[in-house]
Write a protein that holds these residues in place. Structure first.
Motif, PDB file in Angstrom:
ATOM      1  N   LYS A  99       9.226   1.845  -4.002  1.00 40.94           N
ATOM      2  CA  LYS A  99       9.497   1.461  -3.509  1.00 40.94           C
ATOM      3  C   LYS A  99       9.456   0.514  -2.167  1.00 40.94           C
ATOM      4  CE  LYS A  99      13.875   1.534  -5.677  1.00 40.94           C
ATOM      5  NZ  LYS A  99      15.596   1.682  -5.427  1.00 40.94           N
ATOM      6  N   LEU A 100       8.760   1.447  -1.285  1.00 41.80           N
ATOM      7  CA  LEU A 100       7.889   0.484  -0.378  1.00 41.80           C
ATOM      8  C   LEU A 100       6.333   0.368  -0.717  1.00 41.80           C
ATOM      9  CD1 LEU A 100       9.116   4.421   2.030  1.00 41.80           C
ATOM     10  CD2 LEU A 100       9.450   1.452   2.676  1.00 41.80           C
ATOM     11  N   THR A 101       5.856   1.383  -1.571  1.00 46.92           N
ATOM     12  CA  THR A 101       4.511   0.320  -1.753  1.00 46.92           C
ATOM     13  C   THR A 101       4.317  -0.781  -2.589  1.00 46.92           C
ATOM     14  OG1 THR A 101       3.594   2.722  -2.667  1.00 46.92           O
ATOM     15  CG2 THR A 101       3.101   1.102  -3.538  1.00 46.92           C
ATOM     16  N   GLU A 102       5.294  -1.338  -2.919  1.00 46.92           N
ATOM     17  CA  GLU A 102       5.965  -2.815  -3.591  1.00 46.92           C
ATOM     18  C   GLU A 102       5.823  -3.444  -2.393  1.00 46.92           C
ATOM     19  OE1 GLU A 102       9.009  -4.600  -6.775  1.00 46.92           O
ATOM     20  OE2 GLU A 102       9.530  -2.242  -6.324  1.00 46.92           O
ATOM     21  N   ALA A 103       6.982  -2.783  -1.536  1.00 48.47           N
ATOM     22  CA  ALA A 103       7.537  -3.470  -0.670  1.00 48.47           C
ATOM     23  C   ALA A 103       5.862  -4.311   0.168  1.00 48.47           C
ATOM     24  CB  ALA A 103       8.309  -3.217   0.218  1.00 48.47           C
ATOM     25  N   VAL A 104       5.040  -3.128   0.391  1.00 46.68           N
ATOM     26  CA  VAL A 104       4.588  -3.694   0.947  1.00 46.68           C
ATOM     27  C   VAL A 104       3.130  -4.556   0.627  1.00 46.68           C
ATOM     28  CG1 VAL A 104       1.721  -2.585   1.856  1.00 46.68           C
ATOM     29  CG2 VAL A 104       3.713  -1.034   2.371  1.00 46.68           C
ATOM     30  N   THR A 105       3.437  -4.280  -0.872  1.00 42.41           N
ATOM     31  CA  THR A 105       2.325  -5.487  -1.883  1.00 42.41           C
ATOM     32  C   THR A 105       2.370  -6.983  -1.234  1.00 42.41           C
ATOM     33  OG1 THR A 105       1.471  -4.150  -3.707  1.00 42.41           O
ATOM     34  CG2 THR A 105       1.195  -6.056  -3.914  1.00 42.41           C
ATOM     35  N   LEU A 106       4.209  -7.080  -1.421  1.00 39.15           N
ATOM     36  CA  LEU A 106       4.966  -7.968  -1.918  1.00 39.15           C
ATOM     37  C   LEU A 106       4.920  -8.719  -0.428  1.00 39.15           C
ATOM     38  CD1 LEU A 106       7.009 -10.180  -2.216  1.00 39.15           C
ATOM     39  CD2 LEU A 106       9.037  -8.529  -1.676  1.00 39.15           C
ATOM     40  N   LEU A 107       4.769  -8.257   0.988  1.00 40.20           N
ATOM     41  CA  LEU A 107       4.517  -8.255   2.524  1.00 40.20           C
ATOM     42  C   LEU A 107       3.175  -9.217   2.254  1.00 40.20           C
ATOM     43  CD1 LEU A 107       7.167  -5.933   4.394  1.00 40.20           C
ATOM     44  CD2 LEU A 107       7.351  -8.280   3.829  1.00 40.20           C
ATOM     45  N   GLY A 108       2.324  -7.828   2.178  1.00 40.65           N
ATOM     46  CA  GLY A 108       1.058  -8.567   2.241  1.00 40.65           C
ATOM     47  C   GLY A 108       0.499  -9.505   1.372  1.00 40.65           C
ATOM     48  N   ASN A 109       1.023  -9.892   0.252  1.00 34.08           N
ATOM     49  CA  ASN A 109       0.919 -11.375  -0.376  1.00 34.08           C
ATOM     50  C   ASN A 109       1.800 -12.291   0.587  1.00 34.08           C
ATOM     51  OD1 ASN A 109      -0.259 -10.596  -2.162  1.00 34.08           O
ATOM     52  ND2 ASN A 109       0.973  -9.854  -3.367  1.00 34.08           N
ATOM     53  N   ALA A 110       3.029 -12.805   0.917  1.00 32.51           N
ATOM     54  CA  ALA A 110       2.992 -13.362   1.907  1.00 32.51           C
ATOM     55  C   ALA A 110       3.088 -14.278   2.835  1.00 32.51           C
ATOM     56  CB  ALA A 110       4.811 -13.068   1.944  1.00 32.51           C
ATOM     57  N   VAL A 111       2.288 -12.817   3.506  1.00 36.41           N
ATOM     58  CA  VAL A 111       1.640 -13.692   4.594  1.00 36.41           C
ATOM     59  C   VAL A 111       0.300 -13.948   4.489  1.00 36.41           C
ATOM     60  CG1 VAL A 111       0.125 -12.169   6.665  1.00 36.41           C
ATOM     61  CG2 VAL A 111       2.342 -10.597   5.897  1.00 36.41           C
ATOM     62  N   LEU A 112      -0.532 -13.058   3.362  1.00 31.30           N
ATOM     63  CA  LEU A 112      -1.736 -14.298   3.109  1.00 31.30           C
ATOM     64  C   LEU A 112      -0.993 -15.548   2.653  1.00 31.30           C
ATOM     65  CD1 LEU A 112      -4.490 -14.668   1.874  1.00 31.30           C
ATOM     66  CD2 LEU A 112      -3.992 -13.796   0.033  1.00 31.30           C
ATOM     67  N   ALA A 113       0.893 -15.768   1.814  1.00 33.51           N
ATOM     68  CA  ALA A 113       0.541 -17.555   1.835  1.00 33.51           C
ATOM     69  C   ALA A 113       0.512 -17.697   2.915  1.00 33.51           C
ATOM     70  CB  ALA A 113       1.479 -17.218   0.920  1.00 33.51           C
ATOM     71  N   THR A 114       0.863 -17.434   4.364  1.00 29.55           N
ATOM     72  CA  THR A 114       1.849 -18.245   5.584  1.00 29.55           C
ATOM     73  C   THR A 114       0.283 -19.138   6.181  1.00 29.55           C
ATOM     74  OG1 THR A 114       1.778 -16.211   6.412  1.00 29.55           O
ATOM     75  CG2 THR A 114       4.104 -16.840   5.429  1.00 29.55           C
ATOM     76  N   THR A 137      10.518 -16.175   3.373  1.00 36.66           N
ATOM     77  CA  THR A 137      12.086 -16.576   3.821  1.00 36.66           C
ATOM     78  C   THR A 137      12.620 -15.424   2.275  1.00 36.66           C
ATOM     79  OG1 THR A 137      12.744 -18.303   5.183  1.00 36.66           O
ATOM     80  CG2 THR A 137      14.860 -17.223   3.578  1.00 36.66           C
ATOM     81  N   ARG A 138      12.096 -16.265   1.293  1.00 39.25           N
ATOM     82  CA  ARG A 138      12.148 -15.940  -0.107  1.00 39.25           C
ATOM     83  C   ARG A 138      11.651 -14.081   0.062  1.00 39.25           C
ATOM     84  NH1 ARG A 138      10.119 -19.076  -1.988  1.00 39.25           N
ATOM     85  NH2 ARG A 138       7.807 -18.843  -2.808  1.00 39.25           N
ATOM     86  N   ALA A 139      10.609 -13.933   0.866  1.00 35.88           N
ATOM     87  CA  ALA A 139      10.287 -11.918   0.474  1.00 35.88           C
ATOM     88  C   ALA A 139      11.089 -10.924   0.923  1.00 35.88           C
ATOM     89  CB  ALA A 139       8.614 -12.264   1.213  1.00 35.88           C
ATOM     90  N   LEU A 140      11.729 -11.428   2.484  1.00 37.55           N
ATOM     91  CA  LEU A 140      11.845 -10.990   3.291  1.00 37.55           C
ATOM     92  C   LEU A 140      14.101 -10.556   2.922  1.00 37.55           C
ATOM     93  CD1 LEU A 140      11.617 -12.686   6.723  1.00 37.55           C
ATOM     94  CD2 LEU A 140      11.006 -10.492   5.822  1.00 37.55           C
ATOM     95  N   TRP A 141      14.166 -11.569   1.687  1.00 33.39           N
ATOM     96  CA  TRP A 141      14.934 -11.746   1.286  1.00 33.39           C
ATOM     97  C   TRP A 141      15.377 -10.920  -0.130  1.00 33.39           C
ATOM     98  CZ3 TRP A 141      20.349 -13.967   1.534  1.00 33.39           C
ATOM     99  CH2 TRP A 141      20.977 -14.507   2.871  1.00 33.39           C
ATOM    100  N   THR A 142      14.011 -11.603  -0.877  1.00 40.74           N
ATOM    101  CA  THR A 142      13.554  -9.909  -1.807  1.00 40.74           C
ATOM    102  C   THR A 142      13.406  -8.682  -1.719  1.00 40.74           C
ATOM    103  OG1 THR A 142      12.321 -11.582  -2.682  1.00 40.74           O
ATOM    104  CG2 THR A 142      12.158  -9.711  -3.843  1.00 40.74           C
ATOM    105  N   LEU A 143      13.730  -8.155  -0.838  1.00 42.25           N
ATOM    106  CA  LEU A 143      13.169  -5.943  -0.011  1.00 42.25           C
ATOM    107  C   LEU A 143      15.120  -6.060   0.700  1.00 42.25           C
ATOM    108  CD1 LEU A 143       9.784  -6.587   1.924  1.00 42.25           C
ATOM    109  CD2 LEU A 143      10.228  -6.002  -0.534  1.00 42.25           C
TER     110      LEU A 143
END
Length: 342
Positions: free
Chosen positions: A299-314, A326-332
């Motif tokens: 689950k932490l590996t999944e979180a790292v991937t999700l956050l990395g993609n969100a950082v790139l999007a910003t 916001t969507r990434a933080l709430w998903t986690l």
């Protein structure tokens, strides 16, 4: 057999049994290990500045040649008097140097060994705990009660005062390392200058960082699945102009820290042992332990991937990136809630 608990250390050191001729200080709090080793060395000789009375030895050198410590411990002082030998920490094994001194203790010198965080089964720790002529002293990070005593002691010595609420506030901001805590308190006292009363405004100005605390609140809320707290922290940080990318970056760093720690847990280490090696501020220890218990590596590996993609999007588009953050933080946070219920 002499094995004491961490909370018994100060009382035991104040009344050392003369039969104990070798004292081992160990634990994750390197500052406390050093402080206790130095204090015992000073009180064990008549003149701490006399290099013949207080001998300092490098742990690596002792490990490379164990007989060096044995020879030094059995050397008779040229001018008589009490002697102490203080051995600095090393990652190399010291059992070969210590075993002869446990079997045949030096009557002339008190031997002080400083070490890191030794496991319960570590041969050096085990040998000292089982010996009648040695004492093993655990040195763990300062609990809130211990920090309160240190704060009172230092504030009083500076001729100032601090009320209970301010003391508790200061303790919540200090770390688990004794020397680091003392340095922070020294800075605070210097900043207070001629003021005789230490207040929360002094503390927040020199020790506390409100923005950092709010950021920590957001990070902790994400990994604890506390949606209302996450909403409040994100609103506060956004109103203060903090970029969503920065928020995501803070959460990503925590995810990486948790992932590395969780891998250690899954390799066989206890959660408390892993967290103890992080030297966290006291109030954050329980938070970190809870997060490690709730999240596994997958689950932490999944979180790292999700956050990395969100950082790139910003970085690619600030406007859509804000909503994505916001969507990434709430998903986690929701993932954390489901982890707790698993």
């Amino acid at each position: 057999m002499v094995a004491i608990k961490a909370h018994e250390a100060e009382r035991t050191l104040a009344r050392l049994d003369p039969a104990w001729r070798l004292i081992l200080f160990y634990g994750p709090d390197a500052g406390l290990v050093s402080e206790r080793g130095a204090a015992l060395a000073r009180t064990s000789v008549d003149d701490p500045l006399d290099a013949f009375q207080l001998v300092r030895m490098d742990g690596d050198s002792v490990a490379a040649d164990p007989l060096k410590l044995v020879d030094e411990a059995n050397t008779i002082g040229l001018f008589g008097g009490r002697r102490a030998i203080r051995v600095s920490p090393t990652s190399k094994p010291l059992l070969a140097a210590v075993e002869p001194l446990i079997a045949a203790p030096s009557q002339d010198a008190l031997v002080i060994i400083e070490a890191g965080d030794l496991q319960r089964t570590n041969p050096l720790r085990t040998a000292c705990e089982r010996a009648r002529t040695a004492l093993a002293v655990p040195c763990y990070g300062d609990a809130a009660r211990d920090l309160g005593s240190i704060i009172d002691e230092m504030v009083r010595a500076a001729g100032k005062s601090i009320d209970r609420n301010s003391r508790e506030h200061l303790a919540s901001l200090l770390g688990g390392d004794r020397q680091t805590s003392r340095r922070e308190i020294e800075k605070l006292l210097l900043y207070a200058g001629g003021d005789t009363q230490i207040t929360e405004s002094h503390i927040d100005a020199i020790v506390g960082d409100t923005a950092q605390r709010e950021q920590n609140m957001l990070v902790d809320a994400v990994f604890a699945g506390k949606l209302p707290v996450l909403d409040l922290a994100q609103a506060k940080l956004s109103s203060e102009g903090l970029d969503p990318g920065v928020m995501l970056g803070a959460v990503l760093r925590q995810a990486l820290i948790l992932l590395k720690a969780r891998q250690s847990v899954e390799a066989g280490k206890a959660i408390k042992e892993v967290v103890g090696g992080m030297r966290l501020p006291y109030p954050r220890i329980a938070t970190m332990e809870a997060a490690l218990a709730a999240w596994n590596s997958a689950k932490l590996t999944e979180a790292v991937t999700l956050l990395g993609n969100a950082v790139l999007a910003t970085r690619q588009n600030a406007e859509t990136g804000r909503a994505g953050a916001t969507r990434a933080l709430w998903t986690l946070a929701r993932l954390a809630r489901s982890s707790r219920s698993d």
